[in-house]
Design a protein around this motif. Sequence first.
Motif, PDB file in Angstrom:
ATOM      1  N   ARG A 232      -0.790  -8.858  10.423  1.00 60.05           N
ATOM      2  CA  ARG A 232      -0.694 -10.324  10.469  1.00 60.05           C
ATOM      3  C   ARG A 232      -0.290 -10.804  11.859  1.00 60.05           C
ATOM      4  O   ARG A 232      -0.861 -11.761  12.402  1.00 60.05           O
ATOM      5  N   ASN A 235      -3.033 -10.854  14.652  1.00 58.85           N
ATOM      6  CA  ASN A 235      -3.933 -12.017  14.634  1.00 58.85           C
ATOM      7  C   ASN A 235      -5.331 -11.659  15.146  1.00 58.85           C
ATOM      8  O   ASN A 235      -5.891 -12.316  16.025  1.00 58.85           O
ATOM      9  N   ILE A 273      -5.705 -11.196   5.088  1.00 57.11           N
ATOM     10  CA  ILE A 273      -5.315 -11.340   6.494  1.00 57.11           C
ATOM     11  C   ILE A 273      -6.542 -11.676   7.340  1.00 57.11           C
ATOM     12  O   ILE A 273      -6.489 -12.522   8.240  1.00 57.11           O
TER      13      ILE A 273
END
Length: 309
Positions: A232, A235, A273
Motif C-alpha cells: 500500500r 503506491n 490495493i
Amino acid sequence: MTTLVLSHPKCLDHLTPFGHPERPDRLRMVTHVLEHERFADLARDEAPLASIEAVARVHPPEFIERIENATPMVNFVHLDADTTLSPGSYEAALRAAGGAVFAVDEVMAGKAANAFVATRPPGHHAETATAMGFCLFNNAAIAARHARAVHGVDRVAIIDFDVHHGNGTQEIFWSDPSVMYLSTHEMPLYPGTGAARERGAYDQVVNAPLPPGAGSREFREAFDLAILPRMRDFNADLVIISAGFDAHERDPLANLNLTEADFSWATKEIMAIADRSAGGRLVSVLEGGYDLEGLGRSVAAHVLALMRG
C-alpha cells in the motif's frame, strides 16, 4: 473489460525428463480447468514471441544467445540438476516472456481489466545471467521492465506467493527503487534465499518467510502484517503477481498447507490495493504448482478472483 488469459500450445513443447515436476501436463491442467463454463466470459489470446529487445531489458544478449545456442536438436541438455532444455524450450521461453509483455500492453491500454499468463517455463528463479530452478527467462521481471520502458510506468510492485523464494526477481531488482519485490515463501527451502533481513538497496524488497508446516493462519498473517502494508505504501502504478501455487497442501515439493481459498483471498487483497493505486492494472504470471489437482483448483480460484467472481 474482462480478464484476459494468454497461453500458447508451443509452451507444451518445453519438455523435461521423465518424472520431472515441471512438465507439460501442468499447462494442460490449467487449460482444462479454464474451459469450464464459469470462465466463458474470459477474453483469450495466444502469447506472442517476446522480442529480443524486451528480454534484453533484463537478461544480457550474450545470455539470451547462450540459451538459444544450447537448445538441442534432439533429447535434452541439462543446464543444472533441475533445469533442462529440449528442442522446443527456447520458443516456449520466448512465448512465456512474450505473454507477460503482451499482458502488460493490453492492461495498460485499458483493453483488459487484468490478465493471467498461463505459460511455461516459469521464471522467478532466473537471475540476470543464470537460468535455474526450472526457469530460463524471468517473465515477471521482463514484464516490469517493459512497463517502465514502453509505458512510462513509474513504480511496479511484484508480489510472489510461490512456495519457493524468487531469488531471480530479487537479484534483478535489488538496486532498482522503481520496483518493489514482495514475497511469501517457505524457508528453509530451495533456493535458500529470502530471509527477512534481505531488504534490497532501497528497502524495497520485502520477504516474509514461513516455516515448514505453516498454513492459512500464518500465510494470511504474513500478508496482513508484512506484505500488504508495504505494498500500500509503495503506491505502485502496476501490480504483477508471480502466481505460484506450490504452497498448496497437496504439493509434493514443499511443506506449506494452503488451500485454494487462501489463493483466492490473497488475490482479492492484492486487487484491492491495485484498484486504489493502479486503477486495477494487474498482470499475473504462472510460476510453480506441481500437484495437478491442487494446481487446477488453485488456478480456478485465482482466475475467478481476477474476474471479481
